[in-house]
Design an enzyme around this catalytic site. Sequence first.
Site, short mmCIF file in Angstrom:
data_model
loop_
_atom_site.label_atom_id
_atom_site.label_comp_id
_atom_site.label_asym_id
_atom_site.label_seq_id
_atom_site.Cartn_x
_atom_site.Cartn_y
_atom_site.Cartn_z
N LYS A 1 38.31 43.93 31.88
CA LYS A 1 39.11 44.05 33.11
C LYS A 1 38.17 44.05 34.31
CE LYS A 1 41.60 46.33 36.42
NZ LYS A 1 41.11 46.87 37.69
N ASP B 1 45.16 29.25 38.98
CA ASP B 1 46.15 30.00 38.19
C ASP B 1 45.44 31.14 37.44
OD1 ASP B 1 47.96 30.91 36.31
OD2 ASP B 1 48.67 28.91 35.75
N HIS C 1 34.11 54.82 44.35
CA HIS C 1 35.52 54.44 44.59
C HIS C 1 36.13 55.29 45.69
CE1 HIS C 1 37.03 52.11 40.82
NE2 HIS C 1 36.04 51.52 41.44
C1 MEV Z 1 38.04 49.16 37.56
O1 MEV Z 1 38.87 48.25 38.21
C2 MEV Z 1 37.13 48.43 36.61
C3 MEV Z 1 36.27 49.31 35.73
O2 MEV Z 1 37.09 50.23 35.01
C4 MEV Z 1 35.55 48.40 34.78
C5 MEV Z 1 34.78 49.09 33.67
O3 MEV Z 1 35.14 50.20 33.29
O4 MEV Z 1 33.82 48.46 33.19
C6 MEV Z 1 35.30 50.13 36.53
#
Ligand code: MEV
Length: 434
Positions: free
Chosen positions: A275, A291, A388
């Site tokens: 992700k 896409d 974050h």
């Molecule tokens: C957050 O959008 C993405 C992360 O969770 C990816 C990861 O854990 O490697 C920080």
Amino acid sequence: MIKGFSKLPAQQKLQIAAGKCHDPKAAALLFESFRHPDQEIQKILAGISENTISNYPLPYNVAPNFLINGKEYMVPMVTEESSVVAAAASAARFWHERGGFNATVSGTVKNGHVHFLYKGDSKQLERVMPDMRVFLRKYVWRITKKMEERGGGIRDMVLDDRTNIMPHYFQMHVTFETKDAMGANFINSCLEELSAGIKAFLSDTPGFNTQDLELLMAILSNYNEQCLAQVKVSCSVDALEQAAAGLSAGEFARRFILAVNIAEADVYRATTHNKGIMNGVDAVIIATGNDFRAIEAGAHAYASRTGQYRSLSTATLHNNTFTFSLEMPMTVGTTGGLTRLHPLAARSLEILGDPNAETLMKIAAAAGLANNFAAIRSLTTTGIQSGHMQMHLSNIILQLNASQQEATEIQSHFSTKKVSYQAVADYLRELRNN
Ligand code: MEV
């Protein structure tokens, strides 16, 4: 049930949808306010989709300093996640100073299938395949002609016996080259024509009864294991020190590689790890009008190609050289589709220097690796929350309606402190009370 909704005028659709909100009048005004003031642009946007009542803007961002194969790029990224662009930009800068990203493309071939059932003698089907191939190429020539002039077209057609998964089930597996177009429409048009062609061929070939043939569907596949981008960064372990956040460079490399190895072996971690890669990839894919669902689906299928879902990236240490690399399918276009139709997608491609599809594959993959690097770096050193939450601070300040002066004081106060909504709200109250 609303019958004929799509035929209603846009304003009426807007009123009906707004009528479902808590404050319909305010909602209608809000939806209207997000329509583009330039009618021509709004017409393009509405034309892209259906039942459009407004627009849904996302931040359009750029990450500078991506050095890919010796060329510098400013990478447009459309994303709603606050830390993604900052992470990409910081990783891009870090690797710029260490030689940048090395990217390659090992193919651009795309797959599509005519799915059908055949109840006759399958050996006979295989026997006529060489003739059928010639016939089908002629049969679809009307559609492939233009693409062939651009160096693309149908690469091959192979009959796949899939009776192992379903009785009488066969696929005509067709491979395509679509050059700089993503080519979804081209591929699907070809496949539908090929489907009709299979029937036409068999009905004219002695020994076949078309009653034995049931054409089921003709559709491209989003699994394109021959349309791959590879990207890697590498440096000596010592050169990692700046990323190590207080650890020694060697310790950082060790922890980083362990984290990637966990994502190779464990599905829970692999999913989140990938992700993080898609955070970067999707942002570029959306910014360039491609896409992202296709890329996502293909990436996750590729991550499962061994039978287990694994990390798309790998990290190694050999002879004191740290290497971090990513390989993934990347089906993108730089002509056709939305890429030129959406005014901002067209500008994104200009910012990138009007790349061809192969170059865009490399750029999107580099953004994926950059985000992956930044995430693993944070996770294995400081943790991701401090970064974050610092990024999130400006959102909290906005939500709390702080004045410019209050915002400056909050930023400075929380530059060294843990950010949480409550902590910021409390601090703002304190400021105001004083
Ligand atoms: C957050 O959008 C993405 C992360 O969770 C990816 C990861 O854990 O490697 C920080």
